[in-house]
Design a protein around this motif. Structure first.
Motif, short mmCIF file in Angstrom:
data_model
loop_
_atom_site.label_atom_id
_atom_site.label_comp_id
_atom_site.label_asym_id
_atom_site.label_seq_id
_atom_site.Cartn_x
_atom_site.Cartn_y
_atom_site.Cartn_z
N UNK A 167 93.26 -101.11 8.71
CA UNK A 167 93.34 -99.78 8.12
C UNK A 167 92.43 -98.83 8.87
N UNK A 168 91.48 -98.22 8.16
CA UNK A 168 90.54 -97.31 8.83
C UNK A 168 89.25 -98.01 9.22
N UNK A 169 89.21 -99.33 9.08
CA UNK A 169 87.99 -100.09 9.39
C UNK A 169 88.12 -100.87 10.69
N UNK A 170 87.09 -100.77 11.49
CA UNK A 170 86.99 -101.57 12.71
C UNK A 170 86.16 -102.79 12.37
N UNK A 171 86.63 -103.97 12.73
CA UNK A 171 85.90 -105.22 12.45
C UNK A 171 85.32 -105.74 13.76
N UNK A 172 83.99 -105.88 13.77
CA UNK A 172 83.28 -106.42 14.92
C UNK A 172 82.92 -107.86 14.60
N UNK A 173 83.45 -108.80 15.37
CA UNK A 173 83.21 -110.22 15.16
C UNK A 173 82.11 -110.67 16.11
N UNK A 174 81.04 -111.20 15.54
CA UNK A 174 79.86 -111.60 16.32
C UNK A 174 79.71 -113.10 16.22
N UNK A 175 79.32 -113.74 17.33
CA UNK A 175 79.10 -115.19 17.31
C UNK A 175 77.92 -115.54 18.21
N UNK A 176 77.41 -116.73 18.00
CA UNK A 176 76.30 -117.22 18.81
C UNK A 176 74.95 -116.85 18.22
N UNK A 201 86.10 -94.19 10.30
CA UNK A 201 86.14 -94.59 8.90
C UNK A 201 85.05 -95.56 8.52
N UNK A 202 85.18 -96.80 8.95
CA UNK A 202 84.28 -97.84 8.49
C UNK A 202 84.13 -98.92 9.55
N UNK A 203 83.03 -99.64 9.44
CA UNK A 203 82.73 -100.75 10.36
C UNK A 203 82.38 -101.97 9.53
N UNK A 204 83.09 -103.08 9.78
CA UNK A 204 82.78 -104.36 9.16
C UNK A 204 82.20 -105.25 10.24
N UNK A 205 80.97 -105.68 10.05
CA UNK A 205 80.29 -106.53 11.01
C UNK A 205 80.38 -107.97 10.50
N UNK A 206 81.16 -108.78 11.19
CA UNK A 206 81.45 -110.14 10.77
C UNK A 206 80.49 -111.11 11.48
N UNK A 207 79.52 -111.62 10.72
CA UNK A 207 78.50 -112.51 11.28
C UNK A 207 78.78 -113.98 10.98
#
Length: 106
Positions: free
Chosen positions: A3-12, A35-41
């Motif tokens: 949707x209007x959210x960007x998801x940043x997937x982080x690893x390590x 819009x929005x940012x989802x930081x996936x840890x």
């Protein structure tokens, strides 16, 4: 994008050695969304103070977008819990919950 959210997937590992790269990724992602940012840890195996500082700085300095953090592993969630329940950090255990949050607040 969700949707209007960007998801940043982080690893390590997010530590002093990788904090600059993490900060750069956060800055780049936040500048690419209106819009929005989802930081996936969920893929983070170590999350140090340097990473926490980057998150807090991003959330406090960026008032134009809504930020949600997904942290359901001990490695990612425990350091966030140790700094106390920072009212600026919206932390969730599931991506769906974070997306609902940013959808309602974004």
């Amino acid at each position: 994008m969700h949707g209007n959210a960007l998801r940043l997937i982080v690893s390590g590992e997010i530590d002093l050695a990788s904090a600059a790269e993490f900060h750069s990724a956060l800055s780049n992602a936040s500048s690419r969304t209106l819009g929005a940012l989802v930081i996936d840890l969920r893929g983070v195996t170590f999350f140090g103070v340097a990473g926490l500082s980057c998150l807090v700085e991003l959330v406090r300095s960026n008032t134009l977008i809504t930020v949600a953090i997904v942290a359901n592993t001990h490695a990612a969630r425990r350091p966030i819990e140790l700094i106390g329940t920072d009212p600026d950090l919206a932390v969730f255990g599931r991506v769906d919950d974070a997306l609902r949050f940013v959808g309602a607040h974004g």
